[in-house]
Structure formats: C-alpha cells, structure tokens
Scaffold this active site. Structure first.
Site, PDB file in Angstrom:
ATOM      1  N   THR A  92      43.520  43.900  21.139  1.00 58.51           N
ATOM      2  CA  THR A  92      43.919  42.785  21.984  1.00 58.51           C
ATOM      3  C   THR A  92      43.957  41.514  21.151  1.00 58.51           C
ATOM      4  O   THR A  92      43.107  41.312  20.299  1.00 58.51           O
ATOM      5  CB  THR A  92      42.907  42.612  23.135  1.00 58.51           C
ATOM      6  OG1 THR A  92      42.994  43.745  23.971  1.00 58.51           O
ATOM      7  CG2 THR A  92      43.199  41.361  23.943  1.00 58.51           C
ATOM      8  N   ARG A 124      49.139  53.479  33.273  1.00 56.30           N
ATOM      9  CA  ARG A 124      48.042  52.562  33.605  1.00 56.30           C
ATOM     10  C   ARG A 124      48.480  51.111  33.375  1.00 56.30           C
ATOM     11  O   ARG A 124      49.074  50.780  32.357  1.00 56.30           O
ATOM     12  CB  ARG A 124      46.829  52.852  32.733  1.00 56.30           C
ATOM     13  CG  ARG A 124      45.723  51.797  32.844  1.00 56.30           C
ATOM     14  CD  ARG A 124      44.643  52.093  31.812  1.00 56.30           C
ATOM     15  NE  ARG A 124      43.509  51.196  31.879  1.00 56.30           N
ATOM     16  CZ  ARG A 124      43.355  50.111  31.129  1.00 56.30           C
ATOM     17  NH1 ARG A 124      44.299  49.766  30.263  1.00 56.30           N
ATOM     18  NH2 ARG A 124      42.278  49.374  31.237  1.00 56.30           N
ATOM     19  N   VAL A 125      48.169  50.279  34.326  1.00 55.51           N
ATOM     20  CA  VAL A 125      48.318  48.841  34.140  1.00 55.51           C
ATOM     21  C   VAL A 125      46.914  48.266  34.091  1.00 55.51           C
ATOM     22  O   VAL A 125      46.139  48.416  35.038  1.00 55.51           O
ATOM     23  CB  VAL A 125      49.122  48.198  35.288  1.00 55.51           C
ATOM     24  CG1 VAL A 125      49.174  46.682  35.118  1.00 55.51           C
ATOM     25  CG2 VAL A 125      50.525  48.781  35.336  1.00 55.51           C
ATOM     26  N   GLY A 126      46.559  47.681  32.966  1.00 55.26           N
ATOM     27  CA  GLY A 126      45.210  47.138  32.783  1.00 55.26           C
ATOM     28  C   GLY A 126      45.081  45.730  33.334  1.00 55.26           C
ATOM     29  O   GLY A 126      45.913  45.257  34.123  1.00 55.26           O
ATOM     30  N   ASP A 127      44.048  45.062  32.880  1.00 57.13           N
ATOM     31  CA  ASP A 127      43.761  43.712  33.357  1.00 57.13           C
ATOM     32  C   ASP A 127      44.662  42.667  32.719  1.00 57.13           C
ATOM     33  O   ASP A 127      44.888  41.600  33.300  1.00 57.13           O
ATOM     34  CB  ASP A 127      42.309  43.360  33.034  1.00 57.13           C
ATOM     35  CG  ASP A 127      42.067  43.413  31.531  1.00 57.13           C
ATOM     36  OD1 ASP A 127      42.284  44.494  30.939  1.00 57.13           O
ATOM     37  OD2 ASP A 127      41.715  42.385  30.942  1.00 57.13           O
ATOM     38  N   THR A 143      39.139  40.088  26.891  1.00 58.47           N
ATOM     39  CA  THR A 143      39.331  41.427  26.346  1.00 58.47           C
ATOM     40  C   THR A 143      38.174  42.297  26.821  1.00 58.47           C
ATOM     41  O   THR A 143      37.166  41.779  27.278  1.00 58.47           O
ATOM     42  CB  THR A 143      39.394  41.399  24.802  1.00 58.47           C
ATOM     43  OG1 THR A 143      39.610  42.723  24.308  1.00 58.47           O
ATOM     44  CG2 THR A 143      38.098  40.876  24.197  1.00 58.47           C
ATOM     45  N   GLY A 144      38.337  43.589  26.727  1.00 60.08           N
ATOM     46  CA  GLY A 144      37.257  44.483  27.135  1.00 60.08           C
ATOM     47  C   GLY A 144      37.740  45.547  28.098  1.00 60.08           C
ATOM     48  O   GLY A 144      38.932  45.851  28.157  1.00 60.08           O
ATOM     49  N   HIS A 145      36.801  46.085  28.860  1.00 69.13           N
ATOM     50  CA  HIS A 145      37.107  47.190  29.763  1.00 69.13           C
ATOM     51  C   HIS A 145      37.864  46.681  30.986  1.00 69.13           C
ATOM     52  O   HIS A 145      37.297  46.054  31.886  1.00 69.13           O
ATOM     53  CB  HIS A 145      35.812  47.902  30.163  1.00 69.13           C
ATOM     54  CG  HIS A 145      36.058  49.179  30.880  1.00 69.13           C
ATOM     55  ND1 HIS A 145      35.412  49.525  32.031  1.00 69.13           N
ATOM     56  CD2 HIS A 145      36.927  50.193  30.613  1.00 69.13           C
ATOM     57  CE1 HIS A 145      35.861  50.706  32.446  1.00 69.13           C
ATOM     58  NE2 HIS A 145      36.766  51.127  31.600  1.00 69.13           N
ATOM     59  N   GLY A 146      39.166  46.932  30.999  1.00 68.91           N
ATOM     60  CA  GLY A 146      40.046  46.332  31.986  1.00 68.91           C
ATOM     61  C   GLY A 146      39.677  46.617  33.429  1.00 68.91           C
ATOM     62  O   GLY A 146      39.812  45.747  34.295  1.00 68.91           O
TER      63      GLY A 146
HETATM   64  N1  ASP Z   1      41.461  44.769  28.410  1.00 72.72           N
HETATM   65  C1  ASP Z   1      42.358  45.738  27.830  1.00 72.72           C
HETATM   66  C2  ASP Z   1      42.624  46.839  28.833  1.00 72.72           C
HETATM   67  O1  ASP Z   1      41.719  47.269  29.527  1.00 72.72           O
HETATM   68  C3  ASP Z   1      41.853  46.340  26.589  1.00 72.72           C
HETATM   69  C4  ASP Z   1      41.527  45.388  25.500  1.00 72.72           C
HETATM   70  O2  ASP Z   1      40.918  44.381  25.725  1.00 72.72           O
HETATM   71  O3  ASP Z   1      41.899  45.654  24.360  1.00 72.72           O
HETATM   72  O4  ASP Z   1      43.738  47.305  28.881  1.00 72.72           O
END
Ligand code: ASP
Length: 146
Positions: free
Chosen positions: A3, A31-34, A54-57
C-alpha cells in the site's frame, strides 16, 4: 502488493489524502477492500485533517478507521493521539492491525501503526522524517547531499 498512502496540507490549510493498494495476500477474487471506501482507506476534511490507512481492510471497514481518527481530532485530540486512539480501538474492538498517516490543517502530522512495521516518511519545512519499526524516528535535512 503493498500500500502507498499519502496526506498533504498546503499553506492555506487545505488537506488531501490518497491511498493505493494491491490488497491482501490470497484475497478472494472480486474482493473490494477498505482502500477505495471513503472514510476507511482515507478521508480528508479541511475542518479537521486528512488520513490515509493501511492494514487489514475488513477490520478497517468495520471501524471506518480514517473517519474515526478525524472524529477524535474534532473532539480535541492531536493527530498523533487520535491516530493511536483509533488504532487501539480497532485492535480491541475487531482485533485488527493497521497503520495510518494523519495531518491536521495546521501541518501537525503523525505516522502511527499497530502492525510490526510500516515504512513512513514526512517532509516538513526543510526536514525529512522517516522510520520503519515502532519507535523509530530518523531525521535529515532535505537539502543534505546523498
Ligand atoms: N488495506 C488493504 C486491504 O485490506 C491492504 C493494505 O493495506 O495493503 O486491501
């Protein structure tokens, strides 16, 4: 993968955010993330500031992380305190880890994360700030020859 997030503020206090991602490892097709979700992967409001995450979407979307940080700032917390508060909340509420860059309209900024590491850098006046692991904060002059 990876990210890239950015926040910025200009001399008139106008803020902006931008976030780009490759998503998560082994993500489900479609999948559509955050990241593209307003308030989750980023948010910017000239009245309070700008955030990129960034992180666990899935966790980030459950707590609407970027907007949560700005809400804390609207309640009087600094960019750094609000970033930490929201990351602590995301860990305790949905067991999620992540990282954020935050700036307020006065140019106060924070790069905070609950994950093991997050590569970050900030340019303020003629100084470059950067780090990777928790507690790291290096500085150097932007004009310094390399
Ligand atoms: N937040 C992103 C997602 O979950 C991943 C990332 O931060 O790299 O898609």
């Amino acid at each position: 993968m990876g990210t890239v997030g950015a926040v910025a503020v200009d001399s008139e206090g106008v803020v902006a955010c931008a976030t780009s991602t490759g998503g998560m490892l082994n993500k489900m097709e479609g999948r559509v993330g955050d990241t593209p979700c307003i308030g989750c992967g980023g948010y910017a409001d000239n009245n309070s500031g700008a955030v990129s995450t960034t992180g666990h979407g899935e966790a980030i979307m459950k707590v609407v992380l970027a907007r949560l940080i700005l809400f804390y700032m609207e309640q009087g917390q600094s960019a750094e305190a609000a970033s930490d508060s929201a990351l602590v909340y995301m860990k305790s509420r949905v067991d999620g880890l992540g990282g954020v860059v935050t700036v307020d309209p006065q140019g106060n900024w924070a790069a905070r994360f609950s994950s093991r590491q997050m590569a970050w850098a900030a340019a303020q006046k003629d100084t470059l700030h950067y780090g990777l692991y928790t507690g790291e904060h290096f500085t150097q002059s932007i004009d310094e020859p390399h």
